[in-house]
Design a protein around this motif. Structure first.
Motif, PDB file in Angstrom:
ATOM      1  N   ARG A  55       0.861  -1.191   0.000  1.00  0.00           N
ATOM      2  CA  ARG A  55       0.000   0.000   0.000  1.00  0.00           C
ATOM      3  C   ARG A  55       0.891   1.233   0.000  1.00  0.00           C
ATOM      4  O   ARG A  55       1.898   1.275   0.706  1.00  0.00           O
ATOM      5  N   ASP A  56       0.501   2.235  -0.773  1.00  0.00           N
ATOM      6  CA  ASP A  56       1.373   3.416  -0.888  1.00  0.00           C
ATOM      7  C   ASP A  56       1.687   4.038   0.471  1.00  0.00           C
ATOM      8  O   ASP A  56       2.819   4.441   0.721  1.00  0.00           O
ATOM      9  N   ASP A  57       0.696   4.039   1.369  1.00  0.00           N
ATOM     10  CA  ASP A  57       0.920   4.660   2.674  1.00  0.00           C
ATOM     11  C   ASP A  57       1.989   3.945   3.495  1.00  0.00           C
ATOM     12  O   ASP A  57       2.529   4.499   4.443  1.00  0.00           O
TER      13      ASP A  57
HETATM   14 ZN    ZN Z   1      -3.768   5.327  -0.649  1.00  0.00          ZN
END
Ligand code: ZN
Ligand code: PRP
Ligand code: MG
Length: 226
Positions: A55-57
């Motif tokens: 996930r990008d986060d």
């Molecule tokens: Zn996101």
């Protein structure tokens, strides 16, 4: 003890807006890997560069912890992460090693369509829904405004209609999501794009040379696209 590795690990978004362009960029650098969408770890075949699909986060934390060396992620995620660390008294851990020029979007304050905007002062005492509490918090404190920040991890745009917040602060790309939820952008907190994020310190051991080579190829690939 410092982590030693002889292969470079690059974190990219598993799915979402940056996922395909990130893979395309790495492929244009000559990287090949065994294709498999559900595989979260891709072993690089042509270069000693492995991919982690996340996930990008989660990308900033993986780099800060040394689990990954580089990441392809939006500036918005990097800025939020480092401000969060600084809020906890830690120094920033990340730097933009390259700006990629795609995945552009803005982090905007948006209010109901039928409301007037007279400036940041009108936000005093309001509830603002966002996934970017630290970036929003900094912007508000720079303006001496105290508001209630309601942190949500997604679907921020429906918060006003649900009565959960008075307005929002979220990413705007085409503006379609705002319009569909009867919201309008009134202030921009951050201009974002995809970046190569890395640690503030240079890489050590064999990874330094691999990263140099990858970035040189990337610069070539980016120049070709201009
Ligand atoms: Zn996101
Ligand atoms: C992003 C962002 C907005 C929307 C804006 O969400 O959080 O909701 O895109 O894009 P638009 O201006 O083109 O409508 P995304 O779809 O990436 O999902 P997420 O919020 O779950 O990450
Ligand atoms: Mg969203």
């Amino acid at each position: 003890p410092a982590i030693t590795r002889d292969r470079l690990r690059v974190a990219i978004q598993k799915s979402g807006r940056l996922a395909d362009p990130a893979r395309d960029l790495l492929a244009s650098c000559g990287l090949t890997w065994r294709e498999s969408r559900d595989k979260l770890f891709c072993y690089g075949e042509s270069l000693p560069v492995d991919l982690l699909l996340v996930r990008d986060d989660d990308i900033p934390g993986l780099i800060a912890d040394g689990v990954c060396d580089l990441g392809i992620v939006g500036r918005n995620v990097v800025v939020e992460y480092d401000l969060g660390r600084q809020a906890g008294g830690a120094p920033g851990a990340l730097e933009e090693w390259r700006q990629l020029g795609w995945g552009t979007c803005r982090l905007d304050i948006a209010i109901n369509d039928d409301e007037r905007w007279a400036g940041a002062e009108q936000l005093a005492g309001k509830r603002i829904a966002t996934s970017y509490p630290h970036t929003l918090g900094r912007w508000l404190s720079e303006r001496g405004v105290e508001a209630d920040i309601v942190t949500l991890s997604g679907s921020v745009e429906i918060a006003p209609r649900l009565g959960q917040a008075d307005l929002i602060c979220d990413l705007v790309s085409t503006g379609g999501t705002l319009a569909a939820n009867n919201l309008k952008p009134v202030e921009t907190l951050l201009h974002s794009e995809a970046v190569i994020a890395g640690p503030t310190h240079p890489l050590e051991d064999g990874r330094a040379d691999i990263a140099d080579m990858l970035l040189r190829r990337m610069d070539g690939a980016l120049r070709l696209k201009e």
